[in-house]
Design a protein around this motif. Structure first.
Motif, PDB file in Angstrom:
ATOM      1  N   ALA A 167      -0.764   0.930  -1.981  1.00  0.00           N
ATOM      2  CA  ALA A 167      -1.025   0.931  -3.419  1.00  0.00           C
ATOM      3  C   ALA A 167      -1.802   2.185  -3.814  1.00  0.00           C
ATOM      4  CB  ALA A 167      -1.807  -0.318  -3.808  1.00  0.00           C
ATOM      5  N   MET A 168      -2.765   2.576  -2.997  1.00  0.00           N
ATOM      6  CA  MET A 168      -3.530   3.794  -3.273  1.00  0.00           C
ATOM      7  C   MET A 168      -2.628   5.021  -3.255  1.00  0.00           C
ATOM      8  SD  MET A 168      -6.878   3.191  -3.729  1.00  0.00           S
ATOM      9  CE  MET A 168      -7.987   4.379  -2.959  1.00  0.00           C
ATOM     10  N   HIS A 169      -1.731   5.071  -2.292  1.00  0.00           N
ATOM     11  CA  HIS A 169      -0.780   6.190  -2.226  1.00  0.00           C
ATOM     12  C   HIS A 169       0.054   6.248  -3.499  1.00  0.00           C
ATOM     13  CE1 HIS A 169       2.192   8.999  -0.693  1.00  0.00           C
ATOM     14  NE2 HIS A 169       3.139   8.132  -0.987  1.00  0.00           N
ATOM     15  N   ALA A 170       0.527   5.099  -3.959  1.00  0.00           N
ATOM     16  CA  ALA A 170       1.350   5.062  -5.166  1.00  0.00           C
ATOM     17  C   ALA A 170       0.557   5.481  -6.401  1.00  0.00           C
ATOM     18  CB  ALA A 170       1.929   3.661  -5.358  1.00  0.00           C
ATOM     19  N   LEU A 171      -0.737   5.228  -6.396  1.00  0.00           N
ATOM     20  CA  LEU A 171      -1.600   5.634  -7.504  1.00  0.00           C
ATOM     21  C   LEU A 171      -1.900   7.131  -7.479  1.00  0.00           C
ATOM     22  CD1 LEU A 171      -4.082   2.633  -7.448  1.00  0.00           C
ATOM     23  CD2 LEU A 171      -2.641   3.277  -9.402  1.00  0.00           C
TER      24      LEU A 171
END
Length: 511
Positions: free
Chosen positions: A167-171
């Motif tokens: 999720a952090m990567h996608a953000l």
């Protein structure tokens, strides 16, 4: 000001060199593994050679196919018996050199000798295109640094790291990533008996502030120099190899951490355990133990069950980042200058730039969240007034900015107040003083305010289904909607709602 403490005490720890025995070679060529381990060529005191402990009956639970492809790996081969055996630590790929890294760290302000107590670095994958990437197995068994632990990990925390890191990567936030989670077929004992698992973690490197602290405390100045030169070559190759290169290293790490922590703040992410051993030199987020995302805006928000004093609360993260960087600067003192006073002054001057760098990154990001392109002196007070109202009325951080983006302010208690109406007039006037159109501001806000975050109750729902019922579909759906957080699609809408639970959410380290 973040204090610099001076210490030149040196005491070398000699680690037993556990050479690999009976190494098993896999079909690395077919799978796409292309291993090297440049870290293994550093001084032997920085690591211990050790193989992962084999597990009984490994089963692949989830594989990050997109990440695998970017690493030059064959997805089909990874899902084969041989491929899973590597992800479980039962087989060692050709040219891998498994090791556990030694490092130290300030844990809640207290300095300790640490190291990889339940992780083994297989080596560095060198893709056909791109930079070398660390491949680490987390939960792979005991190491010389286990400090009495069993070296294993439970399925729930490993799946949680997979969800949050992706999720952090996608953000768009620099982070270690998760390639796979494998069940071991064995149990681990924590408060209760839990299914064991191994996470394959991918990182630019696992170099930490604590790595430098370890060498500065127990190594030699020459070993510290070797580590610093290695770090420069791997992460900062553009730095000129002159006498000031170690000061440049400090400044570059300060820049990356200032940007990283500002990005955390902009999405309401709370790391939960910002010890110096959890602060990477590369500027990636690492260690997703007691982390979580904030719902109602409150700078005092703490989720970690062990952070009793709120040291790592949301509002404290920027200052803790500076404190950690000061510890990094201390470790570099012998390299900054031959004279102690000069070295300390250089370090202090570099560290003093951190608050302004952080604030610049944060303020730029907050302007974007409000559709502001240019700069005005009053912008910071405009932003802080909004945050103060959000805190006063206990409104959700993510959903408030989402509502401002789409002008859907009917279902938020804040928006009906006279305070907000006065603030809104100032905001609209501010937007009117820039050349960019209203449509451009709206698009900037869409790109800066995520539709959703990994809501704590959604993450727990996914983990309960996966661990408790063996149902991974809930997690798969969650990962799918989190993969493009700025899409603002209809499918994402149901994942933006809040839980009605009044019980404070608590997270745990998962060790």
């Amino acid at each position: 000001m973040f204090m610099i403490f001076v210490s030149y005490k040196r005491k070398k720890i000699i680690q037993k060199d556990n050479r690999r025995k009976g190494e098993i070679m896999t079909k690395s060529k077919e799978t796409g593994w292309n291993f090297d381990n440049s870290y293994a060529r550093l001084p032997k005191s920085l690591f211990s050679s050790i193989n992962p402990t084999p597990v009984r009956s490994p089963k692949l639970i989830i594989l990050n196919q997109q990440l695998a492809n970017s690493l030059g790996l064959n997805v089909q081969a990874l899902q084969s018996e041989d491929g899973i055996a590597v992800l479980a630590g039962n087989q060692i790929p050709k040219d891998a050199f498994p090791l556990a890294q030694a490092y130290a760290g300030h844990q809640f302000g207290h300095f300790n000798m640490l190291g990889d107590g339940r992780a083994v670095l297989l080596g560095e994958q060198v893709p056909p295109k791109g930079e070398r990437i660390d491949i680490q197995l987390k939960g792979s068994g005991r190491t010389p640094y286990s400090r009495g632990g069993d070296g294993r990990a439970a399925l729930g925390p490993m799946l949680r790291e997979y969800i949050i890191s992706e999720a952090m990567h996608a953000l768009g936030i620099p982070t270690t990533r998760s390639l796979a989670v494998v069940k071991t077929g064995e149990s681990v004992i924590r408060e209760t008996e839990l299914p064991g698992a191994i996470l394959t973690r991918v990182a630019a490197s696992h170099l930490r502030v604590g790595t430098f602290q370890y060498v500065a405390k127990w190594g030699t100045v020459e070993e510290l120099r070797i580590l610093a030169d290695y770090t420069l070559k791997r992460h900062f190759p553009d730095v000129e190899p002159d006498e000031s290169r170690y000061l440049s290293l400090l400044k570059e790490v300060i820049k990356r951490q200032a940007e990283l922590i500002a990005r955390w703040q902009l999405v309401g992410f709370i790391h939960g355990v910002m010890n110096t051993d959890n602060m990477t030199i590369s500027g990636e987020t690492i260690d997703y133990g007691p982390c979580a995302f904030m719902d109602a805006y409150d700078p005092a928000t703490v989720f970690s069950s062990i952070d009793i004093q709120g040291r790592y609360a949301y509002g404290n993260q920027p200052n803790i980042g500076g404190w950690n960087l000061a510890r990094f600067a201390e470790s570099l003192l012998p390299l900054l200058h031959d004279y102690q006073e000069e070295a300390v002054e250089l370090a202090r001057e570099a560290i003093s730039s951190y608050p302004a760098l952080y604030n610049l990154n944060w303020l730029t990001g907050m302007r974007a969240k409000l559709g502001i392109f240019n700069e005005e002196q009053q912008d910071q007070s405009l932003i802080e007034d909004l945050l103060s109202m959000m805190n006063k009325y206990r409104v959700d951080y993510t959903n408030t900015f989402r509502a401002l983006t789409f002008d859907t302010t009917g279902d938020n208690t804040l928006f009906g107040t006279d305070e907000f109406k006065q603030w809104d007039e100032l905001w609209q006037a501010r937007l009117g003083r820039q050349e960019e159109s209203k449509a451009s501001s709206h698009q900037l806000m869409r790109n800066s305010n995520p539709a959703l975050i990994p809501r704590n109750h959604r993450v727990e729902e996914a983990l309960e289904a996966a661990v408790g019922q063996g149902d991974y579909s809930v997690m798969e759906r969650l990962l799918d909607v989190l993969s493009n957080p700025y899409a603002h699609s209809n499918v994402q809408a149901e994942y933006t709602t809040l839980t009605e639970s009044t019980t404070p959410y608590r997270t745990f380290c998962g060790t």
